[in-house]
Design a protein around this motif. Structure first.
Motif, PDB file in Angstrom:
ATOM      1  N   LYS A  98       0.869  -1.206   0.138  1.00  0.00           N
ATOM      2  CA  LYS A  98       0.123  -0.044   0.182  1.00  0.00           C
ATOM      3  C   LYS A  98       1.007   1.211   0.136  1.00  0.00           C
ATOM      4  O   LYS A  98       1.919   1.228   0.843  1.00  0.00           O
ATOM      5  N   VAL A  99       0.459   2.236  -0.826  1.00  0.00           N
ATOM      6  CA  VAL A  99       1.073   3.402  -0.866  1.00  0.00           C
ATOM      7  C   VAL A  99       1.290   4.074   0.738  1.00  0.00           C
ATOM      8  O   VAL A  99       0.752   4.232   1.270  1.00  0.00           O
ATOM      9  N   GLY A 100       2.632   4.607   0.773  1.00  0.00           N
ATOM     10  CA  GLY A 100       2.797   5.150   2.121  1.00  0.00           C
ATOM     11  C   GLY A 100       3.333   4.207   3.232  1.00  0.00           C
ATOM     12  O   GLY A 100       3.541   4.483   4.291  1.00  0.00           O
ATOM     13  N   GLU A 101       3.301   2.982   2.937  1.00  0.00           N
ATOM     14  CA  GLU A 101       3.656   1.846   3.686  1.00  0.00           C
ATOM     15  C   GLU A 101       4.954   1.521   3.870  1.00  0.00           C
ATOM     16  O   GLU A 101       5.618   1.255   2.822  1.00  0.00           O
ATOM     17  N   SER A 102       5.493   0.938   4.735  1.00  0.00           N
ATOM     18  CA  SER A 102       6.903   0.140   4.909  1.00  0.00           C
ATOM     19  C   SER A 102       6.609  -1.223   5.348  1.00  0.00           C
ATOM     20  O   SER A 102       5.622  -1.494   5.915  1.00  0.00           O
ATOM     21  N   TYR A 103       7.667  -2.064   4.630  1.00  0.00           N
ATOM     22  CA  TYR A 103       7.506  -3.341   4.802  1.00  0.00           C
ATOM     23  C   TYR A 103       8.921  -4.293   5.178  1.00  0.00           C
ATOM     24  O   TYR A 103       9.539  -4.073   4.330  1.00  0.00           O
ATOM     25  N   ASN A 104       8.854  -4.957   6.304  1.00  0.00           N
ATOM     26  CA  ASN A 104       9.973  -5.625   6.628  1.00  0.00           C
ATOM     27  C   ASN A 104       9.954  -6.939   5.578  1.00  0.00           C
ATOM     28  O   ASN A 104       8.983  -7.303   5.612  1.00  0.00           O
ATOM     29  N   VAL A 105      11.223  -7.217   5.195  1.00  0.00           N
ATOM     30  CA  VAL A 105      11.538  -8.165   4.582  1.00  0.00           C
ATOM     31  C   VAL A 105      12.748  -8.932   5.154  1.00  0.00           C
ATOM     32  O   VAL A 105      13.840  -8.700   4.973  1.00  0.00           O
ATOM     33  N   GLY A 106      12.443 -10.054   5.667  1.00  0.00           N
ATOM     34  CA  GLY A 106      13.563 -10.865   6.605  1.00  0.00           C
ATOM     35  C   GLY A 106      12.786 -12.294   6.716  1.00  0.00           C
ATOM     36  O   GLY A 106      11.966 -12.637   6.091  1.00  0.00           O
ATOM     37  N   ASP A 107      13.972 -13.099   7.253  1.00  0.00           N
ATOM     38  CA  ASP A 107      13.428 -14.407   7.266  1.00  0.00           C
ATOM     39  C   ASP A 107      13.429 -15.152   8.917  1.00  0.00           C
ATOM     40  O   ASP A 107      13.539 -16.187   8.762  1.00  0.00           O
ATOM     41  N   GLN A 108      13.509 -14.319   9.679  1.00  0.00           N
ATOM     42  CA  GLN A 108      13.496 -14.636  11.100  1.00  0.00           C
ATOM     43  C   GLN A 108      14.376 -15.588  11.324  1.00  0.00           C
ATOM     44  O   GLN A 108      14.037 -16.642  12.159  1.00  0.00           O
ATOM     45  N   ASN A 109      15.485 -15.733  10.969  1.00  0.00           N
ATOM     46  CA  ASN A 109      16.425 -16.550  11.083  1.00  0.00           C
ATOM     47  C   ASN A 109      17.664 -16.050  11.692  1.00  0.00           C
ATOM     48  O   ASN A 109      18.507 -15.339  10.998  1.00  0.00           O
ATOM     49  N   GLU A 110      17.688 -15.932  12.946  1.00  0.00           N
ATOM     50  CA  GLU A 110      18.775 -15.355  13.736  1.00  0.00           C
ATOM     51  C   GLU A 110      19.878 -16.134  13.888  1.00  0.00           C
ATOM     52  O   GLU A 110      19.823 -17.233  14.294  1.00  0.00           O
ATOM     53  N   ARG A 111      21.117 -15.632  13.547  1.00  0.00           N
ATOM     54  CA  ARG A 111      22.362 -16.088  13.938  1.00  0.00           C
ATOM     55  C   ARG A 111      23.541 -15.531  14.374  1.00  0.00           C
ATOM     56  O   ARG A 111      23.510 -14.126  14.033  1.00  0.00           O
TER      57      ARG A 111
END
Ligand SMILES: NC(=O)c1ccc[n+]([C@@H]2O[C@H](COP(=O)([O-])OP(=O)(O)OC[C@H]3O[C@@H](n4cnc5c(N)ncnc54)[C@H](O)[C@@H]3O)[C@@H](O)[C@H]2O)c1
Length: 341
Positions: free
Chosen positions: A232-245
């Motif tokens: 959606k215009v004006g929105e931010s989206y996290n792009v991750g894998d929830q894969n913490e090392r």
């Protein structure tokens, strides 16, 4: 769609070019300044596709940007172009402000003038700063701790203002630490792989307990395409894998896959005077609610990445042989690696 992909000769931008070629019928126009981090050999196959055109140039050059948009009938822009290396910004941050802040302003002005249908701006989870417990969401405060992440935050804030003030149809993605093929060999994973292949020691900051969330470049590119198509215009989206090392966990996999032992680890002091971000972690529920999910399993894909570097020395050896590369490694690691440089 005719998509202008800026920074398409870099690591994630080139993965996005490959994805757009296979997953869309768009025309693809690449604008890239071919800095030390941009590499036309990465795009060798893509440039044979009649749907793909390449233009050399900087995003902060309004004449170049506007000329391409007008001539090619660009409808969408995806901005990967950036100075992207945290450690280089510790030595010199002016070029980061030029590209990551002023360059974004030029793209926004072009969006206004040419009524671009969508601008997707690629940002980073590092704009949130560090988090000891819990996870960042898209509404967490922006608290960058490094000159690089501050420049990325500066770009994002301009986007936010341009959406509000001028109605620019922009969407932002904030990606996690990314790994995979065609990664310039100064960033942690390819830097370590290339050194271990050559039997050199790898410099680990402090005790190596810093936590990073790793995502494969194909998944990162997929998240960006999904946000371009469904965000959606004006929105931010996290792009991750929830894969913490921890960094040390990653190093141990690299040692195993290159057949080296722990004598190849050299711990060095944190060059940021102890301010090296301790942990990055973010939720991806918002983008997943739009139907996206990362697909690549971490450990197997990291081992595949090591094998890619072993099989593609023709790609990275010329890069580590340049004077610029040697100068940077010496300036940044010389004082701590000493004779192991
Ligand atoms: N690599 C990561 O782990 C990561 C994680 C999250 C977000 N990001 C963001 O993703 C984007 C791409 O990162 P990357 O790792 O592929 O970077 P990269 O350094 O590999 O590639 C950057 C590309 O931009 C080009 N470029 C630099 N300055 C330019 C300018 N002024 N005009 C036009 N082109 C220019 C370079 O030549 C290069 O091809 C960046 O915006 C970065 O901040 C990266």
């Amino acid at each position: 769609m005719t998509i202008l992909i800026t920074g398409g000769a870099g690591f994630i931008g080139s993965a996005f070019v490959r994805l757009c070629r296979s997953a869309t019928d768009s025309r693809i126009v690449i604008l890239d300044a071919l800095t030390y981090a941009g590499n036309l050999s990465t795009l060798e196959t893509d440039l044979k596709d009649s749907r793909v055109k390449f233009f050399p140039g900087k995003i902060q050059d309004a004449t170049v940007v506007e000329g391409i948009i007008a001539a090619e009938g660009v409808t969408h822009i995806v901005n990967f172009a950036a100075e992207s290396h945290n450690d280089r910004a510790m030595l010199e941050a002016g070029s980061f402000i030029q590209t990551d802040v002023y360059g974004v302003y030029i793209l926004l002005e072009a969006c206004r003038k040419f009524k671009i249908e969508r601008l997707l701006h690629v940002s980073t989870d590092e704009v949130y700063g560090s988090i000891d417990v819990g996870e960042f969401t898209e509404s967490s405060p922006i608290e960058p701790n490094t000159p690089y992440s501050a420049s990325k935050a500066g770009g994002e804030l301009q986007i936010r203002a341009a959406v509000k003030a001028h109605g620019i149809p922009a969407v932002v993605t904030r990606g996690g630490n990314t790994y995979g093929p065609y990664h310039f060999p100064e960033k942690l994973i390819p830097f370590f792989i290339s050194r271990l292949i050559d039997g050199k020691k790898v410099p680990v900051y402090g005790d190596g307990t810093q936590v990073r969330e790793w995502i494969h470049c194909e998944d990162h590119a997929g998240g960006i395409l999904h946000a371009l198509q469904h965000g959606k215009v004006g929105e931010s989206y996290n792009v991750g894998d929830q894969n913490e090392r921890t960094n040390m966990e990653v190093v141990k996999i690299l040692l195993e896959e290159t057949g080296r032992d722990e004598s190849h680890i050299k711990t060095i002091p944190d060059p940021r005077r102890g301010a090296h971000d301790k942990r990055y972690s973010m939720t991806t529920d918002k983008l997943e609610a739009l139907g996206w999910k990362p697909k690549k399993p971490f450990e197997e894909s990291l081992r595949d990445t090591v094998r890619w570097y072993k099989d593609n020395e023709d790609w990275w050896r010329p890069l580590v042989a340049t004077d610029d590369y040697k100068r940077f490694i010496k300036a940044f690691y010389g004082p701590t690696l000493g004779e192991d440089l």
